[in-house]
Design a protein around this motif. Structure first.
Motif, PDB file in Angstrom:
ATOM      1  N   ASP A 165     -16.144   1.747 -12.773  1.00 42.82           N
ATOM      2  CA  ASP A 165     -16.698   2.668 -11.774  1.00 42.82           C
ATOM      3  C   ASP A 165     -15.721   2.967 -10.633  1.00 42.82           C
ATOM      4  N   GLY A 166     -14.540   2.366 -10.676  1.00 47.48           N
ATOM      5  CA  GLY A 166     -13.522   2.652  -9.667  1.00 47.48           C
ATOM      6  C   GLY A 166     -13.755   1.994  -8.322  1.00 47.48           C
ATOM      7  N   SER A 167     -14.758   1.120  -8.215  1.00 43.51           N
ATOM      8  CA  SER A 167     -15.061   0.504  -6.924  1.00 43.51           C
ATOM      9  C   SER A 167     -13.908  -0.377  -6.421  1.00 43.51           C
ATOM     10  N   HIS A 168     -13.046  -0.828  -7.334  1.00 40.88           N
ATOM     11  CA  HIS A 168     -11.907  -1.649  -6.917  1.00 40.88           C
ATOM     12  C   HIS A 168     -10.945  -0.856  -6.022  1.00 40.88           C
ATOM     13  N   LEU A 169     -10.963   0.472  -6.154  1.00 38.03           N
ATOM     14  CA  LEU A 169     -10.068   1.288  -5.351  1.00 38.03           C
ATOM     15  C   LEU A 169     -10.507   1.314  -3.887  1.00 38.03           C
ATOM     16  N   LEU A 170     -11.810   1.429  -3.665  1.00 35.87           N
ATOM     17  CA  LEU A 170     -12.311   1.387  -2.291  1.00 35.87           C
ATOM     18  C   LEU A 170     -12.094   0.000  -1.686  1.00 35.87           C
ATOM     19  N   LYS A 171     -12.258  -1.040  -2.494  1.00 29.78           N
ATOM     20  CA  LYS A 171     -12.000  -2.403  -2.006  1.00 29.78           C
ATOM     21  C   LYS A 171     -10.550  -2.547  -1.560  1.00 29.78           C
ATOM     22  N   THR A 172      -9.645  -1.945  -2.319  1.00 32.66           N
ATOM     23  CA  THR A 172      -8.228  -2.009  -1.973  1.00 32.66           C
ATOM     24  C   THR A 172      -7.964  -1.288  -0.661  1.00 32.66           C
ATOM     25  N   TRP A 173      -8.577  -0.121  -0.490  1.00 32.35           N
ATOM     26  CA  TRP A 173      -8.393   0.678   0.725  1.00 32.35           C
ATOM     27  C   TRP A 173      -8.891  -0.068   1.957  1.00 32.35           C
ATOM     28  N   THR A 174     -10.090  -0.653   1.866  1.00 30.75           N
ATOM     29  CA  THR A 174     -10.654  -1.360   3.021  1.00 30.75           C
ATOM     30  C   THR A 174      -9.927  -2.679   3.280  1.00 30.75           C
ATOM     31  N   TYR A 175      -9.413  -3.310   2.226  1.00 30.01           N
ATOM     32  CA  TYR A 175      -8.622  -4.542   2.390  1.00 30.01           C
ATOM     33  C   TYR A 175      -7.411  -4.260   3.276  1.00 30.01           C
ATOM     34  N   LEU A 176      -6.748  -3.140   3.044  1.00 32.88           N
ATOM     35  CA  LEU A 176      -5.562  -2.806   3.823  1.00 32.88           C
ATOM     36  C   LEU A 176      -5.909  -2.570   5.289  1.00 32.88           C
ATOM     37  N   GLU A 177      -7.067  -1.986   5.541  1.00 32.11           N
ATOM     38  CA  GLU A 177      -7.506  -1.807   6.928  1.00 32.11           C
ATOM     39  C   GLU A 177      -7.674  -3.155   7.605  1.00 32.11           C
ATOM     40  N   LYS A 178      -8.269  -4.117   6.901  1.00 32.18           N
ATOM     41  CA  LYS A 178      -8.484  -5.450   7.475  1.00 32.18           C
ATOM     42  C   LYS A 178      -7.168  -6.201   7.682  1.00 32.18           C
ATOM     43  N   MET A 179      -6.169  -5.892   6.878  1.00 34.56           N
ATOM     44  CA  MET A 179      -4.882  -6.571   6.975  1.00 34.56           C
ATOM     45  C   MET A 179      -3.977  -5.993   8.061  1.00 34.56           C
ATOM     46  N   GLY A 180      -4.431  -4.933   8.733  1.00 30.81           N
ATOM     47  CA  GLY A 180      -3.684  -4.432   9.890  1.00 30.81           C
ATOM     48  C   GLY A 180      -2.697  -3.335   9.608  1.00 30.81           C
ATOM     49  N   VAL A 181      -3.055  -2.413   8.709  1.00 30.45           N
ATOM     50  CA  VAL A 181      -2.149  -1.312   8.405  1.00 30.45           C
ATOM     51  C   VAL A 181      -1.963  -0.390   9.611  1.00 30.45           C
ATOM     52  N   GLY A 182      -2.895  -0.461  10.559  1.00 30.88           N
ATOM     53  CA  GLY A 182      -2.662   0.135  11.874  1.00 30.88           C
ATOM     54  C   GLY A 182      -3.017   1.593  12.051  1.00 30.88           C
ATOM     55  N   GLY A 183      -3.825   2.169  11.186  1.00 34.08           N
ATOM     56  CA  GLY A 183      -4.262   3.540  11.394  1.00 34.08           C
ATOM     57  C   GLY A 183      -3.265   4.596  10.966  1.00 34.08           C
ATOM     58  N   ASP A 184      -2.155   4.182  10.395  1.00 30.07           N
ATOM     59  CA  ASP A 184      -1.164   5.132   9.882  1.00 30.07           C
ATOM     60  C   ASP A 184      -1.583   5.512   8.473  1.00 30.07           C
ATOM     61  N   LEU A 185      -2.106   6.730   8.305  1.00 32.39           N
ATOM     62  CA  LEU A 185      -2.674   7.138   7.024  1.00 32.39           C
ATOM     63  C   LEU A 185      -1.621   7.181   5.919  1.00 32.39           C
ATOM     64  N   ALA A 186      -0.426   7.636   6.250  1.00 32.93           N
ATOM     65  CA  ALA A 186       0.642   7.700   5.243  1.00 32.93           C
ATOM     66  C   ALA A 186       1.023   6.301   4.772  1.00 32.93           C
ATOM     67  N   LEU A 187       1.106   5.361   5.711  1.00 28.29           N
ATOM     68  CA  LEU A 187       1.415   3.981   5.353  1.00 28.29           C
ATOM     69  C   LEU A 187       0.294   3.381   4.507  1.00 28.29           C
ATOM     70  N   GLN A 188      -0.950   3.649   4.905  1.00 30.05           N
ATOM     71  CA  GLN A 188      -2.076   3.106   4.164  1.00 30.05           C
ATOM     72  C   GLN A 188      -2.123   3.662   2.739  1.00 30.05           C
ATOM     73  N   GLN A 189      -1.826   4.943   2.580  1.00 28.30           N
ATOM     74  CA  GLN A 189      -1.815   5.560   1.249  1.00 28.30           C
ATOM     75  C   GLN A 189      -0.729   4.930   0.373  1.00 28.30           C
ATOM     76  N   ARG A 190       0.462   4.759   0.937  1.00 29.05           N
ATOM     77  CA  ARG A 190       1.555   4.149   0.170  1.00 29.05           C
ATOM     78  C   ARG A 190       1.205   2.726  -0.252  1.00 29.05           C
TER      79      ARG A 190
END
Length: 282
Positions: A165-190
């Motif tokens: 169902d692809g739910s692992h992709l949203l988990k990955t996205w939110t994990y990066l937010e919790k790890m402090g990617v810092g609101g930089d969308l380009a960095l978070q996407q990479r």
């Protein structure tokens, strides 16, 4: 002078290692080897490679097996990793560095490693002291056995194994937010793309790091060394071990949470410049 970052492959008996490199036409300084964290890739070092290659440092940043564009470990490789741990990765990388001419007699390098990459840099510096001019560890896992067991409980969960169902992709996205990617969308996407790709490789290197005798290796390093960590890095609570174990090692607070080499390039450059200057005169 702007030096283009190029991508290339090195052949090994197990598969191809992908790496980024930037080579000044008239290099004047020792090469730099840059080792990424899990589950990033060598892309996290683009800014540092651009800076230092323009100053005359040949730069090499490999992707670990299972990360970026490097090969995925086979079943027999996985069995070997379980036996040899971080030594498997170090041995493979040394094969690559030898093929690139970085291990010729009299040649020395400066190392930087971030998180899992810091664990590999620690082992490289301990095992090949004659080859390493200096070592900069960013978010190093300098922990005793009990502390490593604690981290294994927290960060040894295959949270983003692919599911239909692809739910692992949203988990990955939110994990990066919790790890402090810092609101930089380009960095978070990479980082999202790198983390989704390395869901299996992440577990292999983490298991190896939590089994590594990090303290023993750290104590053996002879080259000038600095350890950096951010207060919002997951490894900050172990940062006190750096000075407690070795009073001769400088411990420097930096910024950028778990993404220091992207988010605090100025802090890294300031510290690494001083460290490399010391290493050149040892």
């Amino acid at each position: 002078m702007s030096i283009p970052i190029k991508k290339a492959y090195a052949d090994t008996p197990l598969g191809q290692i992908h790496y980024r490199t930037a080579l000044h036409p008239s290099p004047t300084k020792n090469p730099l080897i840059l080792l990424h964290k899990s589950a990033s890739s060598s892309a996290c070092y683009d800014l540092l490679i651009s800076h230092y290659s323009s100053l005359g440092h040949p730069c090499y940043a490999p992707d670990m097996p299972g990360f970026g564009n490097s090969f995925d470990p086979s079943d027999s490789d996985v069995a070997d990793i379980h036996k040899r741990g971080t030594g498997w990765y170090v041995s493979l990388f040394m094969t690559v560095f030898q093929s690139l001419g970085l291990c010729e007699p009299g040649k020395k390098v400066h190392l930087i490693g971030h998180h899992s990459g810091a664990a590999l840099a620690t082992e490289l510096a301990a095992e090949y002291p004659e080859w390493v001019s200096s070592v900069l560890l960013v978010g190093a896992s300098v922990m005793d056995e009990a502390e490593r067991a604690e981290m294994r409980k927290t960060y040894f969960d295959p949270f983003n194994t692919p599911v239909a169902d692809g739910s692992h992709l949203l988990k990955t996205w939110t994990y990066l937010e919790k790890m402090g990617v810092g609101g930089d969308l380009a960095l978070q996407q990479r980082e999202f793309l790198d983390h989704a790709r390395a869901w299996r490789g992440r577990m292999l290197i983490y298991g190896s790091v939590w089994d590594q005798d990090a303290v023993g290796l750290y104590m053996r390093i002879q080259a000038p060394m600095v350890v950096m960590c951010a207060r919002d890095d997951v490894l900050w609570k172990f940062f006190g071990n750096v000075k407690a174990l070795r009073g001769d090692v400088e411990a420097v607070e930096c910024g950028g949470a778990n993404f220091t080499v992207d988010r605090d390039v100025e802090g890294v450059v300031r510290t690494w410049d001083m460290l490399m200057a010391k290493g050149e005169h040892v």
